[in-house]
Scaffold this active site. Structure first.
Site, short mmCIF file in Angstrom:
data_model
loop_
_atom_site.label_atom_id
_atom_site.label_comp_id
_atom_site.label_asym_id
_atom_site.label_seq_id
_atom_site.Cartn_x
_atom_site.Cartn_y
_atom_site.Cartn_z
N TYR A 259 42.12 43.80 33.99
CA TYR A 259 40.91 43.89 35.42
C TYR A 259 41.05 42.30 36.35
CZ TYR A 259 37.15 44.67 38.59
OH TYR A 259 36.91 44.69 39.52
N GLU B 158 41.22 43.51 44.30
CA GLU B 158 40.88 43.33 43.05
C GLU B 158 42.27 44.28 42.53
OE1 GLU B 158 37.96 46.35 41.57
OE2 GLU B 158 39.53 47.86 41.60
#
Length: 382
Positions: free
Chosen positions: A102, A190
């Site tokens: 992530y 993101e």
């Protein structure tokens, strides 16, 4: 402003961030054609909606033949995820995954800086990771005068990898994502997950971007991607009429002049056990037409059971507000009770005008008015 995954991936590609092959589709037949064009044994069919949690909601499926592509495409296109109907899907090359990571850039208002958030435990359960094992989430504040030069990007990349080749690839993606974030005036960029393939390739398998509404005038090509929800359309309409409006989930409609007073009004409603339906700041104008438009905006919300009008008359004249309210109710047919608190310039004149009109309940203090509003939706019990 949010954009879809496929739109975020297009932006990523423009900045050199690697993404998998994908085709946007609106029908099952288009999905089958995309499956044949991608030339792969397996594809992922992904719902394109402006919300998270698609995987857990069944909005992402793997298919390995034309029949399953058709089946899953039809199923997903008939879904509604968190109130968003699925009108388009992304047919993507299925990627073998050795590991998931992530990484994101967002704004940290406490430090007034961009913050890099990274984790070696990426994927659909990242929220659970953050909740149960927060030590696996690493945050770095980025100095705006330094940005993300190669030496810092390498330092962060070593949090993931020890092999120089992978460190180089990760640091390149970090720098490109930061550049994307800054140059597009984003509030979030993101990648979840960033996947490592068995061949050692890093690919952004999902993409999410949110942009600062106040900077969209500098990016017409991004603003053109705006797909407002019904609530956002109302907010845009309100802005065009000179209001600051944010929709909420409660049943007490609020009309207030001044952002600070509006926040205090919502706090008072919550303090007494009520739930505000909106934030609505009509500003300093005392134009009765503006009050009429604000009332129409509130009454168009089907959840609103009572309207609480809280006015402090400095620049705004209380008698003008009262006249605007009376004009509004001469035009609008509604049985919704209206609680009004007027304080300030010409307050006695304004209260007198409203007391002569049977539709309004007039209060002199904010506490009194708040209690009246909460009692109205709770049947008199607070």
């Amino acid at each position: 402003m949010k954009v879809h995954e496929y739109q975020a991936k297009e932006i990523f590609s423009q900045y050199g961030i690697p993404v998998e092959q994908h085709v946007l589709c609106h029908t099952a037949n288009e999905a089958i054609k995309a499956y044949q064009e991608i030339v792969t044994d397996k594809v992922a069919i992904k719902a394109q909606v402006l919300t998270g949690g698609r995987g857990k909601a069944g909005g992402i499926k793997l298919a390995n033949n034309k029949e399953s592509v058709r089946q899953y495409a039809n199923e997903i296109l008939n879904m509604t995820i968190k109130g968003f109907p699925v009108k388009q899907i992304l047919v993507s090359e299925a990627v073998d995954i050795a590991a998931e990571y992530y990484l994101s850039f967002t704004i940290d208002r406490n430090t007034r800086s961009v913050v890099l958030i990274i984790s070696a435990s990426g994927g659909i359960d990242i929220e659970e990771v953050a909740h149960k094992t927060p030590e696996k989430i690493i945050r770095y504040s980025i100095d705006p005068f330094i940005g993300l030069p190669a030496y810092l990007a390498h330092r962060f990349a070593f949090s993931f990898f020890k092999q120089n080749e992978l460190v180089e690839r990760m640091s390149s993606i970090l720098q490109k994502l930061y550049k994307t974030f800054i140059e597009t005036d984003a509030s979030l960029a993101e990648i979840n997950p960033l996947v490592l393939t068995p061949q050692g390739t890093l690919i952004a398998l999902d993409a999410k971007m949110v942009f600062d509404d106040n900077a969209l005038y500098r990016h017409p090509e991004i603003h053109a991607l705006f797909e407002p929800t019904p609530e956002e359309r109302i907010e845009v309409t309100a802005k065009n009429r000179g209001f600051s409006y944010v929709h909420m989930d409660g049943n007490i409609g609020c009309m207030v002049n001044g952002a600070g007073l509006a926040m205090t009004t919502m706090d008072m409603i919550k303090l007494h056990g009520g739930s505000p339906a909106n934030f609505l700041d009509i500003g300093g104008s005392s134009n009765p037409v503006k009050v009429v438009e604000a009332m129409k905006l509130l009454l168009n919300d089907s959840k609103v059971e009572v309207v609480f009008i809280n006015i402090f008359g400095g620049i705004t004249r209380c008698d003008d507000v009262a006249l605007g309210l009376i004009q509004a109710f001469d035009q609008l047919q509604t049985d919704i009770p209206v609680i009004v608190r007027l304080t300030g310039t010409n307050e006695n004149i304004g209260r007198g005008l409203l007391r002569d009109h049977s539709h309004f309940q007039v209060a002199e203090t904010m506490n009194e008015a708040t209690l009246l509003a909460v009692q109205s939706v709770k049947g008199g019990n607070v």
